[in-house]
Design an enzyme around this catalytic site. Structure first.
Site, mmCIF file in Angstrom:
data_model
loop_
_atom_site.group_PDB
_atom_site.id
_atom_site.type_symbol
_atom_site.label_atom_id
_atom_site.label_comp_id
_atom_site.label_asym_id
_atom_site.label_seq_id
_atom_site.Cartn_x
_atom_site.Cartn_y
_atom_site.Cartn_z
ATOM 1 N N LYS A 365 -62.450 -27.873 155.244
ATOM 2 C CA LYS A 365 -63.048 -27.171 154.108
ATOM 3 C C LYS A 365 -63.640 -28.196 153.153
ATOM 4 O O LYS A 365 -63.058 -29.261 152.944
ATOM 5 C CB LYS A 365 -61.967 -26.366 153.378
ATOM 6 C CG LYS A 365 -61.421 -25.222 154.209
ATOM 7 C CD LYS A 365 -60.186 -24.619 153.595
ATOM 8 C CE LYS A 365 -59.567 -23.625 154.552
ATOM 9 N NZ LYS A 365 -58.174 -23.312 154.203
ATOM 10 N N GLU A 403 -54.595 -15.815 155.774
ATOM 11 C CA GLU A 403 -56.005 -16.044 156.121
ATOM 12 C C GLU A 403 -56.605 -14.852 156.854
ATOM 13 O O GLU A 403 -55.994 -14.318 157.787
ATOM 14 C CB GLU A 403 -56.129 -17.273 157.029
ATOM 15 C CG GLU A 403 -55.978 -18.576 156.308
ATOM 16 C CD GLU A 403 -56.301 -19.782 157.190
ATOM 17 O OE1 GLU A 403 -55.972 -20.891 156.776
ATOM 18 O OE2 GLU A 403 -56.866 -19.606 158.297
ATOM 19 N N ARG A 420 -47.564 -23.293 153.268
ATOM 20 C CA ARG A 420 -47.522 -24.448 152.354
ATOM 21 C C ARG A 420 -48.350 -24.170 151.100
ATOM 22 O O ARG A 420 -49.073 -23.182 151.054
ATOM 23 C CB ARG A 420 -48.137 -25.667 153.062
ATOM 24 C CG ARG A 420 -49.583 -25.397 153.439
ATOM 25 C CD ARG A 420 -50.282 -26.583 154.063
ATOM 26 N NE ARG A 420 -51.701 -26.338 154.200
ATOM 27 C CZ ARG A 420 -52.277 -25.709 155.195
ATOM 28 N NH1 ARG A 420 -51.546 -25.221 156.191
ATOM 29 N NH2 ARG A 420 -53.590 -25.530 155.229
#
Ligand code: MV4
Length: 631
Positions: A365, A403, A420
């Site tokens: 990303k 996600e 996380r």
């Protein structure tokens, strides 16, 4: 004078309140005034005096029941509580922690709660549990280590950081309360060594940051065995969600949409053929163990299937020592949308909106934003609900991310869940005003969630650019060296999470993240304009960075309009734009050349004016050539 023995007289009570008032004054005034107030109190109430004396000297206002009758304690409690109520706007969590530390914390919290009535739990949730962190070991480095230290400091928790030889002089090591050299070798991945250091340093919590051990179920289990709280979900949850096939199966049962795919790892190529026929092309191979795009192969035709299967299998085996592959229906040009979640141990779960992470390159990303330009309130609510369902099904605790892929027709599909705190958590923090790392630590210590869904409001827009030490004009090759000049941007709406400073050495040993630049604005346009301004202000000398890449993206019309998918960089030829920027840069004249050109121009002018030239014709010809080449 009030009654003796069974109650504390109002004089004594006032005296106590006065002492406490003074004890809560700024440090530079307090000590002298406390001593003064104490002198009057010593005679009137020796018992209380002795007690408060001890409390204040140790800087812990802690009430010991010994020597007190219950009724005394209640009065004293009321006095302290009423005093604290008055003071509450200026009391910080760190002070409260000091106050309630000790044996009677439960009682004291009760008193506080009683005195304060029904107020926002946010301020004391973490304190209501005995299981608190006194010292947290940070099993990470760089930007995220510093971020965790900052959160711990605000919570009044001591930090101890482990560090490698290369990281000895970094800010994270300097900022931590204590540090411990992890020695040569595996370093940040050496689970036994890290546990040993945590024990030796008497840390009762370990924060893994992101990367390294953050999603390592074996490490989480070892922490559990050693009674050290792994700041993250249980090892069982990590294990479940680490297997993407199992994760999909789990959330599917809860009614969360997933893509058609194999419910078990593929046994052989025959099974792959059969399955591709069933769901239809295009399909995608993925590794069940996941991460970093390893094992990902997109297949559009039957005759490409076998080759893709074999190469994916080989790659996955190399990366994870695991051959587990699965197949899924491939979504063309999706958007990557992820929801931030917080969940406590008492089944309270909220989401903090989404992040759009579609601007990626090679599964890295590069730009993230919140909210997503692709979602409206209705879709946000639907996806948020699905995210909470997924988290519930996984019995998740702590901070996490769900996600989704969002297709062109705005159908969404769960793909995986991250257990996380993520690199891009800051964009959510900027639009929700929630400190996610602090909340994550509080939740791990057993706190009740401080928010409900209605208390989460999305304010404005935030965008993050990941500034890496990479050369975007040269296939993002790592750029190593020493930062010779460093000047970060400032002004409204700018946040930087970085460990950079002048003299910082960028080494090839770890990932290339230098700085997270986050810009907030009241709307998307303002956030973009601020980001462009900040990128232009940012000076990082000595290494190449991804700043030109970010400028190329921010200058793109489709990005500006919010029209982008995971194929954005390729579709919009962003790398060509970056190269144009470099060409432009290369054309910039050096000072030397500038002097030659100006002096030649002056000589030419003088020649014309005076009708003669004293310059050597060879020199003149050389200068003329330079001008011709440069213009
Ligand atoms: C997908 C996908 C399209 N369809 N899954 C998953 C992990 C992440 N790093 C990439 N992932 C994707 N999963 C289905 N069913 C598209 C991506 C994807 C992607 C895939 C290949 C090459 C580049 C990509 C960039 C972003 C997302």
């Amino acid at each position: 004078m009030g009654k003796r023995k069974n109650s504390i007289s109002s004089r004594i009570k006032n005296s106590i309140v006065s002492v406490l008032n003074k004890s809560l004054m700024p440090a530079e005034h307090s000590y002298k005034s406390i001593i003064k107030a104490f002198k009057g109190m010593k005679k009137a109430a020796p018992l209380v005096y002795g007690e408060i004396d001890r409390l204040i000297k140790s800087n812990i206002v802690h009430i010991d029941k010994r020597g007190f009758k219950k009724s005394h304690l209640a009065k004293l409690g009321d006095a302290i509580t009423s005093n604290l109520v008055k003071k509450i706007p200026s009391i910080h969590e760190i002070d409260l922690r000091k106050i309630v530390k000790g044996r009677s914390s439960q009682t004291f919290i009760g008193m506080l709660a009683k005195g304060l009535g029904s107020f926002n739990e946010k301020e004391y949730t973490v304190l209501s549990k005995e299981k608190k962190f006194n010292r947290v070991l940070i099993a990470n480095r760089g930007e995220i280590a510093l971020r965790v230290i900052r959160a711990c400091r605000e919570l009044g928790i001591e930090t101890v950081i482990v560090y490698s030889k290369q990281d000895r002089d970094t800010l994270a090591v300097k900022f931590a309360d204590k540090s411990y050299y992890i020695g040569p070798g595996a370093g940040y991945l050496d689970i036994n060594k890290i546990i040993g250091i945590a024990k030796k340093m008497k840390a009762n919590g370990i924060h893994p940051g992101y990367g390294f051990l953050a999603e390592n179920a074996k490490f989480a289990k070892l922490c559990e065995k050693n009674r050290i709280k792994f700041i993250g979900p249980s090892s069982k949850t990590i294990e479940l969600l680490g297997d993407k096939i199992k994760a999909k199966k789990t959330v599917k049962k809860a009614g969360v949409p997933i893509l058609k795919g194999t419910a078990k790892p593929l046994k052989d190529i025959k099974e792959a053929f059969k399955f591709a026929k069933k769901i239809g092309f295009p399909v995608i191979f993925k590794a069940a163990a996941g991460g970093g795009g390893k094992g990902i192969r997109i297949v559009r035709k039957m005759d490409e299937l076998e080759k893709a299967y074999e190469s994916a299998k080989a790659e996955v085996f190399l990366s994870f020592n695991d051959k587990m592959l699965f197949m899924e229906k491939y979504v063309e040009s999706p958007r990557h949308i992820e929801f931030q979640i917080l969940a406590d141990q008492y089944k309270n779960i909220i989401h903090l909106g989404e992040r759009d992470c579609s601007i990626q390159r090679k599964h890295q990303k590069l730009i993230e934003e919140s909210p997503s330009p692709a979602l409206d309130d209705e879709l946000r609510e639907k996806m948020g609900e699905a995210a909470i369902k997924a988290v519930t099904a996984a019995k998740y605790e702590g901070a996490g991310t769900v996600e989704f892929l969002l297709d062109k027709t705005k159908n969404f599909y769960f793909i995986e869940m991250n257990t996380r705190i993520q690199v891009e958590h800051g964009v959510t923090e900027m639009v929700t005003d929630v400190d996610l790392v602090k909340e994550q630590i509080k939740l791990a210590s057993g706190a009740k969630l401080a928010f409900n869904q209605d208390s989460i409001k999305i304010d404005g827009w935030a965008i993050e650019c990941r500034i890496n030490a990479e050369d975007p004009a040269n296939n993002f090759a790592p750029s190593i060296g020493t930062i010779t000049n460093y000047l970060p941007p400032g002004g409204p709406g700018i946040r930087i999470n970085s460990i950079c400073h002048q003299g910082y050495k960028v080494l090839p040993d770890y990932d290339s993240l230098l700085s997270l630049l986050i810009c907030h604005g009241s709307n998307r346009q303002e956030a973009i304009v601020r980001m462009m301004r900040a990128l232009h202000e940012y000076i990082i000398g000595g290494v190449k960075t991804t700043i030109p890449f970010h400028l190329a993206v921010l200058n793109n019309k489709n990005f500006y309009r919010g029209r982008f998918t995971t194929n954005f960089i390729v579709k919009n030829n962003i790398l060509d734009e970056v190269n144009k920027y470099y060409e432009h840069k290369r054309k910039e004249l050096t000072n030397e050349k500038r002097v030659i050109i100006v002096s030649t121009a002056v000589a030419k002018y003088m020649e014309k004016k005076n009708g003669s030239s004293k310059a050597n014709p060879w020199v003149m010809a050389g200068r003329q050539e330079l001008i011709d080449n440069e213009t």
